[in-house]
Design an enzyme around this catalytic site. Structure first.
Site, PDB file in Angstrom:
ATOM      1  N   ARG A  38      67.127  12.909  12.752  1.00 45.39           N
ATOM      2  CA  ARG A  38      65.834  12.770  12.068  1.00 45.39           C
ATOM      3  C   ARG A  38      65.917  11.649  11.029  1.00 45.39           C
ATOM      4  NH1 ARG A  38      61.041  15.591  11.096  1.00 45.39           N
ATOM      5  NH2 ARG A  38      60.504  16.045   8.927  1.00 45.39           N
ATOM      6  N   ARG A  47      62.241  18.086  14.040  1.00 43.72           N
ATOM      7  CA  ARG A  47      63.278  19.008  13.589  1.00 43.72           C
ATOM      8  C   ARG A  47      63.846  19.761  14.793  1.00 43.72           C
ATOM      9  NH1 ARG A  47      58.744  19.466  10.235  1.00 43.72           N
ATOM     10  NH2 ARG A  47      59.106  18.854   8.058  1.00 43.72           N
ATOM     11  N   LYS A  76      56.142  22.731  10.024  1.00 42.30           N
ATOM     12  CA  LYS A  76      56.193  23.706   8.933  1.00 42.30           C
ATOM     13  C   LYS A  76      54.789  23.997   8.416  1.00 42.30           C
ATOM     14  CE  LYS A  76      60.817  22.838   7.060  1.00 42.30           C
ATOM     15  NZ  LYS A  76      61.570  22.405   5.859  1.00 42.30           N
ATOM     16  N   TYR A 128      64.079   7.425   2.220  1.00 44.44           N
ATOM     17  CA  TYR A 128      64.563   6.504   3.248  1.00 44.44           C
ATOM     18  C   TYR A 128      64.464   5.049   2.822  1.00 44.44           C
ATOM     19  CZ  TYR A 128      64.529  10.677   6.089  1.00 44.44           C
ATOM     20  OH  TYR A 128      64.766  11.948   6.567  1.00 44.44           O
ATOM     21  N   HIS A 168      55.882  15.127   7.055  1.00 45.48           N
ATOM     22  CA  HIS A 168      56.095  15.390   5.634  1.00 45.48           C
ATOM     23  C   HIS A 168      54.757  15.608   4.946  1.00 45.48           C
ATOM     24  CE1 HIS A 168      60.302  13.303   5.320  1.00 45.48           C
ATOM     25  NE2 HIS A 168      60.392  14.570   5.694  1.00 45.48           N
ATOM     26  N   HIS A 207      69.925  17.000  11.593  1.00 44.67           N
ATOM     27  CA  HIS A 207      69.044  16.230  10.713  1.00 44.67           C
ATOM     28  C   HIS A 207      69.444  14.756  10.657  1.00 44.67           C
ATOM     29  CE1 HIS A 207      65.831  18.531   9.046  1.00 44.67           C
ATOM     30  NE2 HIS A 207      65.735  17.762   7.986  1.00 44.67           N
TER      31      HIS A 207
END
Length: 300
Positions: free
Chosen positions: A249, A150, A174, A281, A272, A246
């Site tokens: 990414r 990110r 995160k 995806y 994730h 993004h």
């Protein structure tokens, strides 16, 4: 907002920053959504967050839809305010969460935007140059594409977290979840050249720090600064349209899956928490396969 709401908002934003490790960019969204809610409640004569009822929330949502906001924006605001009240409940600063029974509007699932390999080649060509800024921009683009990190993770990257010998970086993701992400030879060469040459020319004694990416004054590069750099790169390239961080990414994940990578590996590389976040995806790659088939099969 009255003073009490400001105090509660400050506590909540500190919680997002310290405990949840959210980026400044994300925190600004939360702050904007909560401030907007407080102002609308104030117009209805409600000045304390603890006094908000379910019926007041319904009125708030009606106001948002009257403004013709997109479902995605409304969903984000509901999510922000639900999180706020969950925090306030945990801290025993309110007695109920008026957003607990509010359903988030269903959002039409859009396939992530990504670049084709030829388009990425055009972007890399637009970064060519020998000036320190050119070396920095090339290193940023190479790293984002090579690792899928990110933009907030990129801006926070420190020199001690880059291992050029093993070609890996330590990423603080995160929710304070760390992960090691490898990168290839192109990113390695661009990073090494920038760190050993370009960065030293941009940094000054007054701005000495260990963040990898710096601005033209030598200070740490912000997420907003990286977005500006990417905008300038696409302006210099032969590509039309816009770029958002993004997309790189998305491109990273899509190209890996197109070339045979398994879903679990891509999930881990992206950081994730849930496989469902990565599965979007597969739709992109299916579309890519269909387009390739229709283009190249003689009986398509």
């Amino acid at each position: 907002m009255n003073e009490n709401v400001n105090v509660l908002l400050k506590l909540f934003l500190e919680y997002l920053q310290i405990e949840r490790n959210y980026s400044q960019y994300t925190i600004e969204y939360y702050q904007h959504d909560i401030s907007e809610f407080a102002e609308i409640m104030k117009e209805q004569g409600i000045t304390e967050l603890k006094d908000v009822k379910y019926s007041d929330v319904r009125l708030f949502l009606t106001t948002l839809f009257e403004r013709k906001l997109a479902r995605k924006s409304v969903a984000r605001k509901i999510s922000s305010l639900r999180s706020l009240y969950k925090f306030l409940l945990r801290e025993k600063l309110v007695t109920e969460n008026p957003f607990s029974h509010i359903s988030i509007p269903k959002i039409e699932k859009r396939l992530p935007d990504f670049f084709y390999e030829e388009e990425m080649s055009n972007l890399f060509k637009a970064c060519e140059g020998t000036e320190p800024i050119d070396l920095r921009n090339k290193a940023i683009l190479e790293l984002l594409y090579a690792t899928g990190i990110r933009v907030s993770e990129c801006s926070q990257l420190r020199l001690s977290e880059v291992d050029l010998f093993l070609s890996t970086i330590l990423v603080h993701g995160k929710g304070k979840k760390d992960r090691y992400v490898p990168f290839g030879s192109f990113a390695h060469d661009a990073l090494e050249r920038y760190i050993k040459d370009g960065r030293n020319k941009l940094i000054t004694k007054q701005s000495s720090h260990d963040y990898v990416f710096v601005n033209y004054r030598g200070g740490p590069l912000t997420t907003r600064g990286i977005r500006v750099i990417l905008d300038k790169i696409i302006e210099k390239s032969s590509l039309s349209g816009t770029i958002h961080p993004h997309m790189l990414r998305h491109t990273f994940a899509t190209h890996l899956l197109n070339n045979g990578a398994d879903m679990r590996t891509v999930q881990e590389l992206l950081g994730h928490a849930f496989l469902s976040s990565t599965q979007i995806y597969t739709h992109v790659t299916n579309e890519y396969l269909k387009k390739t088939y229709m283009t190249h099969h003689p009986r398509a």
